[in-house]
Design a protein around this motif. Structure first.
Motif, mmCIF file in Angstrom:
data_model
loop_
_atom_site.group_PDB
_atom_site.id
_atom_site.type_symbol
_atom_site.label_atom_id
_atom_site.label_comp_id
_atom_site.label_asym_id
_atom_site.label_seq_id
_atom_site.Cartn_x
_atom_site.Cartn_y
_atom_site.Cartn_z
ATOM 1 N N GLY A 49 -2.356 43.699 11.013
ATOM 2 C CA GLY A 49 -1.723 44.102 9.763
ATOM 3 C C GLY A 49 -1.643 45.615 9.670
ATOM 4 N N GLU B 36 -5.429 40.657 10.618
ATOM 5 C CA GLU B 36 -4.003 40.339 10.677
ATOM 6 C C GLU B 36 -3.267 40.718 9.389
ATOM 7 O OE1 GLU B 36 -5.627 36.620 12.389
ATOM 8 O OE2 GLU B 36 -3.509 36.224 12.734
ATOM 9 N N ASP B 37 -4.035 40.920 8.312
ATOM 10 C CA ASP B 37 -3.384 41.219 7.028
ATOM 11 C C ASP B 37 -3.303 42.712 6.734
ATOM 12 O OD1 ASP B 37 -3.446 38.537 6.827
ATOM 13 O OD2 ASP B 37 -4.900 38.429 5.186
#
Ligand code: ZN
Length: 513
Positions: free
Chosen positions: A270, A313-314
């Motif tokens: 991310g 991932e965020d």
């Protein structure tokens, strides 16, 4: 004064010039003194758009799934009338395609064909940075490839960068002028270079044998691929990922590799946003400069903080206040490691066993988190483990060997996240250099399980059941399990529960009337 030919031409030009000067002066004055808005643009009628000719409907075909196909006649770019088909519903596109093909084939104006569309890739660039294109231009022999024994063509290191807007290779006479490989006569080297994707699309194969001189890579090392993990931003999806896969497929077709895909797992990271939850940008003024934090708190604190900010991932917004907690944790790790506990003479066997169990459990969950890129929860578990060690250390009744093992495990698991601090602690505690070449700690699955206890369930003082409960189950959880037991329910049978006596980890007595 005679008026010659020249004057006749000059006079009208002169008059036009004076007229223009005369007309422009009032306009300049008006703008300068009153700052009027510019005059409106002269009115012109809006051009009427040429209507697209409606296709002429030739026929209507209904298919089995009620897809309406409309054969039409349309005019193509060259002005010729061609027949085609219109599909009304794109959910039925696949069927429509088949119908279209059949229709075209039956009438002799079309046939099925698979076409590929590669994203446009500019292979040659007019700049220095990039792989030289191994081509020589000879006035006699034309385009001649550089002979294999002369590969790779290396970029000169002394090229002069001039503000010409062109590649310095174009002006580098020593690079440019080469003998023709065919005749030996004067020839010129190609001065464009290839896009840098030309290297990055297959470098993973070269990394396996970087010193190999007989070719791009050692064929005996190439069975180490595919790469286990690809990480990168989502912006790579239509560029590097595409080219990197395309190269592997081309190399497979050439017999250079036997794999179909260059990598087995992809995780996109991310983006760390600004404190205002917006993408960092200079124009928004929300850019966080890591160097300031690295200078004050160190690279380890800052790295751990970035890992701790949220799921990898965020990404997420940068919250400077969160860095305090990470700083305190690393200080605690430091003190815990360097200040020896005062070991008591009497060792608490239960507490020692609990610490061992905690160690195995932490290795299990941290290893899982590490493998799945859950770095934020990995750090949370390491922080919990550190707190547990601090608590145990104060009691001073732990077996010293178990304590040592527990601290060593903490350092090894923290090393990937805080490489500098852990290396320092590793050295200060007399361990062999380097912490980063040690094996990852292992765990015993049986010890990593939650410890279970057996709790006796009584109804009015008589044993009715035995429950297996986790060692850290709460009173509420154990009571609920006891009430849910079939054997207990049969005894209570609608009677009112007057009291529940709980002896932690041992007994539940339900008193009914
Ligand atoms: Zn030649």
């Amino acid at each position: 004064m005679k008026f010659g030919v020249e004057e006749k031409i000059l006079w009208p030009a002169f008059l036009i010039g004076v007229l223009a000067l005369f007309l422009s002066v009032p306009a300049v004055q008006a703008q300068g003194t009153q700052n009027l808005p510019p005059p409106p643009a002269p009115w012109r009628p809006k051009p009427t758009p040429t209507p697209k000719p409606e296709p002429e409907v030739l026929d209507v075909i209904k298919t089995t799934s009620n897809l309406v196909m409309v054969p039409v006649s349309v005019t193509d770019q060259t002005g010729q009338a061609v027949q085609g088909l219109k599909v009304a519903d794109f959910r039925l596109l696949e069927e429509g395609k088949q119908q279209e093909i059949a229709y075209g084939e039956a009438r002799g104006f079309g046939a099925p064909r698979v076409t590929y569309r590669m994203r446009d890739w500019l292979i040659s660039r007019q700049r220095y940075w990039g792989t030289p294109i191994p081509i020589i231009y000879c006035p006699m022999d034309g385009v001649v490839p550089v002979p294999e024994e002369d590969l790779p063509v290396l970029l000169p290191e002394d090229s002069e960068f001039r503000p010409t807007g062109e590649s310095p290779l174009k002006y580098d006479e020593r690079f440019k002028n080469v003998p023709c490989p065919v005749s030996g006569g004067p020839a010129e080297r190609e001065t464009d270079t290839m896009d840098t994707f030309m290297d990055s699309s297959w470098y993973q194969y070269r990394y396996l044998s970087p010193h190999f001189g007989e070719g791009p890579f050692d064929p005996s090392k190439v069975d180490w691929v595919p790469v286990d993990q690809y990480t990168g931003g989502i912006e790579h999806a239509t560029m590097h990922l595409l080219y990197f896969r395309f190269f592997t497929k081309a190399m497979r077709d050439l017999g250079l590799v036997t794999i179909d895909e260059p990598v087995t797992r992809l995780i996109n990271q991310g983006i760390i946003l600004g404190p205002d939850s917006q993408k960092m940008s200079k124009s928004r003024g929300n850019v966080v400069n890591p160097d300031d934090y690295v200078d004050n708190l160190g690279a380890d604190v800052f790295r751990c903080y970035l890992m701790f900010i949220g799921p990898w991932e965020d990404g997420g917004p940068y919250r400077p206040e969160g860095i305090e907690g990470v700083t305190r944790w690393l200080h605690r790790v430091w003190n815990l490691t360097l200040d020896e506990p005062r070991f008591a003479d009497a060792i608490d066997a239960d507490a020692t066993r609990d610490l061992q169990r905690r160690r195995h459990k932490t290795v299990r969950v941290v290893s899982e988190d590490m493998e799945t890129f859950r770095f934020n929860t990995m750090l949370a578990r390491l922080m919990e483990y550190t707190n547990e060690l601090s608590r145990v250390k104060d009691s001073g009744r732990i077996d010293p060997a178990v304590w040592n093992d527990a601290v060593e495990t903490l350092l090894l698991m923290t090393a990937p996240a805080a490489p500098h601090i852990t290396e320092e602690l590793w050295e200060r505690t007399g361990r062999p250099y380097s912490i980063h070449t040690q094996t990852w700690p292992s765990f015993d699955p049986a010890l990593a399980e939650d410890e279970q206890l057996t709790v006796v369930v009584q109804v009015n003082g008589k044993v009715r059941d035995r429950l297996t409960v986790p060692v850290d189950a709460t009173r509420e959880q154990v009571e609920a399990m006891a009430m849910a037991s079939d054997k207990v329910a049969g005894q209570i049978d609608g009677a009112a529960v007057r009291n529940v006596v709980y002896v932690p980890g041992r007994l539940v007595n339900i008193v009914v009337t």
